[in-house]
Design a protein around this motif. Structure first.
Motif, short mmCIF file in Angstrom:
data_model
loop_
_atom_site.label_atom_id
_atom_site.label_comp_id
_atom_site.label_asym_id
_atom_site.label_seq_id
_atom_site.Cartn_x
_atom_site.Cartn_y
_atom_site.Cartn_z
N VAL A 174 26.51 97.52 128.30
CA VAL A 174 27.43 98.23 130.13
C VAL A 174 26.70 97.24 130.36
CG1 VAL A 174 28.01 100.16 129.69
CG2 VAL A 174 25.45 99.27 129.70
N LEU A 175 27.03 97.27 132.35
CA LEU A 175 26.42 96.48 133.36
C LEU A 175 25.10 96.93 133.71
CD1 LEU A 175 29.44 94.80 135.10
CD2 LEU A 175 28.55 93.22 133.95
N ASP A 176 25.15 97.71 133.72
CA ASP A 176 24.26 98.53 134.32
C ASP A 176 23.31 100.29 133.67
OD1 ASP A 176 25.68 100.97 135.49
OD2 ASP A 176 26.29 100.04 136.97
N ASP A 177 22.39 101.16 134.43
CA ASP A 177 21.45 101.45 133.48
C ASP A 177 22.53 102.79 133.72
OD1 ASP A 177 19.79 100.09 132.55
OD2 ASP A 177 18.56 100.24 135.13
N ALA A 178 23.22 103.32 135.20
CA ALA A 178 23.81 104.26 134.94
C ALA A 178 25.03 104.77 134.23
CB ALA A 178 24.11 104.63 136.27
N ALA A 179 25.69 103.60 133.08
CA ALA A 179 26.77 102.86 132.39
C ALA A 179 26.25 103.15 130.70
CB ALA A 179 27.93 101.83 132.67
N ARG A 180 24.77 102.74 130.95
CA ARG A 180 23.65 103.16 129.64
C ARG A 180 23.67 105.10 129.46
NH1 ARG A 180 19.30 103.85 128.82
NH2 ARG A 180 18.67 103.16 131.03
N ARG A 181 23.39 104.89 130.35
CA ARG A 181 23.21 106.40 130.16
C ARG A 181 25.04 107.60 129.65
NH1 ARG A 181 19.52 105.51 134.87
NH2 ARG A 181 21.27 106.48 135.85
N GLU A 182 25.61 106.45 130.22
CA GLU A 182 26.90 107.67 130.20
C GLU A 182 27.02 107.55 128.35
OE1 GLU A 182 29.89 106.52 132.80
OE2 GLU A 182 29.54 107.31 134.70
N LEU A 183 27.14 105.99 128.28
CA LEU A 183 27.85 105.94 126.85
C LEU A 183 26.49 106.51 126.29
CD1 LEU A 183 28.56 103.74 124.62
CD2 LEU A 183 26.62 101.85 124.97
N GLU A 184 25.31 106.83 125.92
CA GLU A 184 24.20 106.91 124.97
C GLU A 184 24.49 108.47 125.10
OE1 GLU A 184 20.67 104.44 125.65
OE2 GLU A 184 20.29 106.67 126.49
N ALA A 185 25.37 109.18 126.59
CA ALA A 185 25.76 110.57 125.98
C ALA A 185 26.43 110.92 125.36
CB ALA A 185 25.30 111.05 127.89
N GLY A 186 27.57 110.07 125.51
CA GLY A 186 29.01 110.78 124.60
C GLY A 186 29.10 110.10 123.28
N LEU A 187 27.87 109.09 122.96
CA LEU A 187 27.64 109.35 121.24
C LEU A 187 27.69 109.87 120.80
CD1 LEU A 187 25.75 105.78 121.22
CD2 LEU A 187 28.43 105.71 121.39
N PRO A 188 28.55 109.75 119.00
CA PRO A 188 27.79 111.08 118.49
C PRO A 188 26.82 110.90 117.73
CG PRO A 188 29.97 109.84 117.37
CD PRO A 188 29.08 109.24 119.02
N ALA A 189 26.06 111.99 117.54
CA ALA A 189 25.42 112.24 116.65
C ALA A 189 24.85 111.33 115.07
CB ALA A 189 24.57 113.34 115.98
N GLY A 190 23.60 110.60 114.70
CA GLY A 190 24.19 109.19 114.14
C GLY A 190 24.65 107.99 113.67
N TYR A 191 24.58 108.04 114.88
CA TYR A 191 25.39 106.65 115.80
C TYR A 191 25.03 106.10 116.34
CZ TYR A 191 28.78 102.99 117.02
OH TYR A 191 28.92 101.90 117.57
#
Length: 405
Positions: free
Chosen positions: A73-90
């Motif tokens: 992703v391009l910035d930290d805000a998008a990284r936080r969105e990405l991490e928040a949406g990933l399923p557990a264990g992945y």
């Protein structure tokens, strides 16, 4: 033959199936359609990396479904969105910033790169893929507008192969297959829908709104490309792209307005005959052609029924009402640094129009003024290309956003 930016694909070494794919621009319209194509043929593709700009939420959904090893992703805000949406264990390896796209393009684990980032931001990742010898499915025309001469050299040095995803250039590519020599080609004919303002004169365009300019009659595209289509700059950039892809002078690349968008482009041969590529306007078709080349893959799109379409019409483009097409042709003829200026000025002007800081008719005026001020400079290196791109953008931005930091 010398008409391709890369080795003649039938003679080049293409990656075996299943192909390991990095999608740069996964959350845009091209990326979303590419994932649809690959989902239909899971035995042929492994999605190794996804890069999604600033839409971390959608990228998380895509990653959860496809489980790529890498994401960017391009910035930290998008990284936080990405991490928040990933399923557990992945937990994919997440890269952040513009350089992340370049890193994904050159990964050892990747053999195929879909480059669908919008604008000049696609230049460095595409060049990285070319230097790394990848099969490049190119949907970022600005890469070649800025530095087609540099990317061509990188392809020949590494053995990289570029296949054009733009529907027009993909149509030309298919029409050129099997030719023995450039001498068999009389001209290439790019078709243009004419955009939402086809038939209007220059005076009537001064007051068009953002909403009107974004309402393309045939294609569903992002904001920047939609505005480029409305000004015909998109077709101007495609003329330059065709010259780089197929090694032909600008005088051999023509444009005809075809409102129905059924014929995607035509090749005219020296015997006077023309070969046209027809199909419904759906980007899954050229995407599948590139991802699966030399196989032809099935896709879930409406079938063309010519009797139902009934009529195909054609007309010359109106360069008085839509001067961007002529500006692009002139820029290519003027030398390699002029297209860099053309593209930079266009991207800033389009952003200003979308931001409400200039009118629709001010877009070509801004580009023409930038080209008039420019004196040719050496752009034989990527650094020189990017320096010029940055300088042009900064100059125009200072004039349009004097209150900006």
């Amino acid at each position: 033959m010398k008409t391709y930016i890369s080795p003649w694909p039938q003679a080049a070494k293409l990656p075996d199936f299943p192909r390991s794919v990095a999608v740069l621009g996964a959350t845009g319209s091209i990326g979303v359609n590419a994932l649809k194509v690959m989902a239909r043929h899971p035995e042929l593709f492994t999605v190794m990396a996804l890069a999604g700009g600033r839409n971390g939420t959608l990228l998380a959904e895509q990653c959860a479904r496809l489980r790529p090893r890498y994401a960017a992703v391009l910035d930290d805000a998008a990284r936080r969105e990405l991490e928040a949406g990933l399923p557990a264990g992945y937990s994919p390896q997440i890269l952040v910033g513009p350089d992340a796209f370049t890193t994904l393009a050159a990964l050892d684990e990747v053999d195929t790169v879909l480059s669908s980032i919008v604008g000049a931001a696609g230049f460095e990742p595409t060049l990285a893929a070319a230097r790394a010898g990848k099969l490049i499915c190119l949907a970022n025309k600005e890469s070649l507008v800025l530095g087609g001469h540099i990317i061509r050299a990188a392809c020949h040095a590494s053995g990289a192969v570029i296949l054009p995803v733009d529907s027009e250039h993909n149509a030309l590519f298919q029409g050129l297959m099997g030719l023995e020599s450039d001498d068999e080609i009389a001209r290439l004919i790019l078709t243009a829908s004419g955009g939402p303002f086809r038939g209007r004169d220059a005076a009537s365009l001064a007051g068009v709104t953002r909403k009107q300019a974004l309402a393309h009659p045939n294609w569903s595209m992002g904001a920047k490309i939609s505005i480029d289509s409305a000004t015909l700059m998109n077709k101007g950039l495609e003329v330059i792209e065709a010259c780089h892809l197929y090694g032909l002078p600008v005088g051999m690349v023509h444009v005809v307005v075809h409102p129905q968008s059924i014929i995607h482009s035509l090749v005219e041969y020296v015997d006077g005959s023309q070969l046209a590529h027809l199909g419904m306007p759906d980007m899954q078709v050229p995407i599948a052609h590139c991802l699966g080349f030399p196989r032809r893959l099935g896709v879930d799109v409406p079938r063309l029924d010519l009797a139902r379409v009934g009529c195909l019409t054609f007309e010359e483009p109106d360069l008085a009402a839509f001067p961007c097409l002529g500006l692009a042709r002139d820029a290519y003829d003027a030398g390699p640094s002029h297209p860099v200026v053309l593209n930079a000025a266009n991207e800033v002007a389009v952003a200003a129009f979308l931001d409400g800081r200039m009118g629709f008719a001010d877009i070509p005026a801004t580009i023409e003024a930038a080209l008039d001020r420019h004196r040719p400079v050496d752009v034989s290196t990527p650094e020189a290309v990017l320096d010029l791109d940055r300088a042009v953008r900064d100059e125009i931005r200072r004039a349009l956003w004097p209150d900006a930091d």
